[in-house]
Design a protein around this motif. Structure first.
Motif, PDB file in Angstrom:
ATOM      1  N   HIS A 153       0.871  -1.175   0.012  1.00 45.29           N
ATOM      2  CA  HIS A 153       0.002   0.197   0.057  1.00 45.29           C
ATOM      3  C   HIS A 153       0.799   1.102  -0.095  1.00 45.29           C
ATOM      4  CE1 HIS A 153      -3.810  -1.774   0.243  1.00 45.29           C
ATOM      5  NE2 HIS A 153      -3.565  -2.732   1.484  1.00 45.29           N
ATOM      6  N   ASN A 154       0.583   2.149  -0.907  1.00 43.16           N
ATOM      7  CA  ASN A 154       1.395   3.370  -1.095  1.00 43.16           C
ATOM      8  C   ASN A 154       0.451   4.487  -1.072  1.00 43.16           C
ATOM      9  OD1 ASN A 154       2.648   5.907  -1.855  1.00 43.16           O
ATOM     10  ND2 ASN A 154       3.902   4.461  -3.214  1.00 43.16           N
ATOM     11  N   GLU A 158      -2.562   6.193  -3.174  1.00 42.97           N
ATOM     12  CA  GLU A 158      -4.038   5.553  -2.919  1.00 42.97           C
ATOM     13  C   GLU A 158      -4.768   6.776  -2.180  1.00 42.97           C
ATOM     14  OE1 GLU A 158      -3.619   1.628  -1.264  1.00 42.97           O
ATOM     15  OE2 GLU A 158      -1.961   1.326  -2.569  1.00 42.97           O
ATOM     16  N   LYS A 159      -4.072   7.802  -1.473  1.00 42.80           N
ATOM     17  CA  LYS A 159      -4.611   8.407  -0.774  1.00 42.80           C
ATOM     18  C   LYS A 159      -6.041   8.202  -0.080  1.00 42.80           C
ATOM     19  CE  LYS A 159      -2.936  12.094  -4.115  1.00 42.80           C
ATOM     20  NZ  LYS A 159      -3.241  13.247  -4.958  1.00 42.80           N
ATOM     21  N   ASN A 160      -7.159   8.722  -0.346  1.00 41.65           N
ATOM     22  CA  ASN A 160      -8.093   8.426   0.465  1.00 41.65           C
ATOM     23  C   ASN A 160      -9.052   7.157  -0.148  1.00 41.65           C
ATOM     24  OD1 ASN A 160      -7.651  10.559   2.319  1.00 41.65           O
ATOM     25  ND2 ASN A 160      -9.003  12.059   1.143  1.00 41.65           N
ATOM     26  N   ALA A 161      -8.297   6.727  -1.201  1.00 45.36           N
ATOM     27  CA  ALA A 161      -9.201   5.373  -1.943  1.00 45.36           C
ATOM     28  C   ALA A 161      -8.091   4.141  -1.732  1.00 45.36           C
ATOM     29  CB  ALA A 161      -9.475   5.891  -3.216  1.00 45.36           C
TER      30      ALA A 161
END
Length: 443
Positions: A153-154, A158-161
């Protein structure tokens, strides 16, 4: 905006920006043949892998693919680095991405034969041809919609998704991929490529693993584990093909993202380059695994394109003068060539300088920054660029890439990709796509 009328204009502005960009008025050095191990290239110019997204559903070169490589065959470049070609169906970046497998080897062979035949007719020699073997990782869209396969996971991407944990590839999957690279290399050899690139750049799967600091298991954490995928893939490929077959990589040595989500970056929370790990990795590839040719790049064209594709127009406010981006690319590559002077390194990112790019890459080669010069966007816009450089005519400004980014925009619109400004085929495509999307066309 690009406003330079001479090399002196560029030099003056580079000095104001406190960066150095080398130039040489004499471009004859680009005509010199170059060796990398047993391979000999007719000159120092390279067409970088520029994806057209125009293959068939089963991965074969289609009409526009063949048109593009016919034009590249007549370009005059001594090395054609063919575009990203998937080695597994789920690793395709789009439903039209090239994909090599047993059933389409003859299609690739015919395309490569045509490239050599056309070049022989025009120049009396044939370029070397390398296949870029890829797995698109978090950019995978084999059916046209996002189907990411990620190393970890980055939050930057990916931010808020956040992407589902189910999309994180297992160690067993990665091991099978390293084995698949070996069989894909055998297929590429049968298709009469001269070599294979185990792609490890621009945050596709192989590149993302290099920054998997927080991933558990055999492919994350330590330097040894994070580089395992690339090292074992290359070792497997070299064991599977003839010694004369070129085994190489297009390799990111600096991502431009803060630690722990970026490779080649200082672990202090900033984005200052730290090339100690990339230098160590290249030493292993070269000294231990026998890699004689590397194609070096930095950044991510989809997230921080100012790092590796400097231009006047980006999808965000420009954080720096584009000349700073040109200089950063040069400096990073220079450090690697300095560390391994016997290695043949291909430089990237000269297109922003347009008609002055030949003098820049000539200066870079003369001063030891790298040994061969790779042109990407320029080849889309100006397929004959190499012939015009090598003949001494120089580049015609009105034919050069203007770094507008519309070729990448076509890809984002799920269209086939090419130069919207210089090639009428893609001007029409762009107009049709923009109208479909309800935007406005500016060319």
């Amino acid at each position: 905006m690009f406003h330079y009328h001479s090399i002196d204009d560029i030099r003056r502005e580079a000095e104001q920006e406190n960066v150095t960009i080398p130039f040489s008025e004499d471009t004859r050095i680009l005509r010199d043949p170059v060796k990398a191990g047993n391979a000999c290239f007719p000159n120092r110019l390279v067409i970088q892998p520029m994806e057209g997204c125009d293959g068939t559903a089963d991965g074969r070169p289609d009409e526009l693919t063949l048109r593009r490589y016919d034009r590249f065959a007549k370009s005059g470049a001594g090395l054609i680095w063919e575009e990203a070609t998937a080695i597994v169906p789920e690793g395709r970046a789009n439903p039209r991405q090239l994909w090599i497998h047993r059933e389409n080897i003859d299609d690739f062979r015919r395309m490569n034969e045509h490239i050599r035949e056309e070049s022989m007719k025009k120049f009396g020699w044939a370029p070397k041809i390398i296949m870029q073997a890829t797995h698109s990782g978090r950019y995978s869209k084999p059916e046209g919609s996002a189907a990411p396969l990620i190393a970890y996971h980055n939050p930057i991407f990916e931010k808020n998704a956040p992407i589902s944990d189910d999309c994180i590839v297992s160690d067993d999957y990665l091991l099978r991929l390293t084995e698949r690279y070996a069989s894909a290399a055998q297929e590429a050899e049968q298709a009469e490529f001269d070599g294979i690139d185990v792609k490890s750049c621009h945050r596709y799967l192989g590149s993302e693993l290099l920054s998997a600091y927080e991933r558990p298991g055999r492919f994350g954490g330590s330097f040894e584990n994070r580089t395992r995928y690339l090292r074992e893939s290359i070792a497997g490929v070299k064991a599977a093909v003839k010694s004369s077959f070129i085994v190489t990589s297009r390799l990111n040595i600096y991502d431009g993202f803060p630690y722990p989500n970026g490779f080649g970056v200082c672990p202090d929370g900033g984005v200052t380059p730290d090339l100690s790990e990339p230098e160590k990795l290249i030493g292993i590839l070269h000294k231990q695994l026998g890699v004689q040719l590397l194609n070096i790049t930095i950044g991510n064209p989809y997230f921080n394109p100012h790092v590796n594709r400097p231009s006047d127009i980006q999808p965000y406010p420009l954080p720096e003068n584009p000349l700073a981006g040109v200089a950063r690319m040069l400096d990073c590559i220079h450090a690697m060539q300095n560390a391994y002077p016997e290695l043949t390194i291909i430089g990237s990112g000269p297109t922003y300088l347009r008609q002055f790019a030949p003098q820049m890459v000539s200066g870079a080669i003369e001063q030891g920054y790298y040994k061969m010069a790779g042109f990407g966007r320029m080849a889309f816009a100006y397929p004959e660029f190499a012939d015009d450089i090598l003949s001494g005519r120089g580049l015609t400004p009105s034919r050069c890439c203007i770094t507008c980014g519309k070729c990448t925009q076509l890809m984002r619109y799920a269209s086939t990709a090419g130069c919207v400004v210089r090639d009428p085929v893609y001007t029409k495509l762009y107009k049709d796509v923009v109208m479909r999307e309800g935007g406005t066309m500016r060319v």
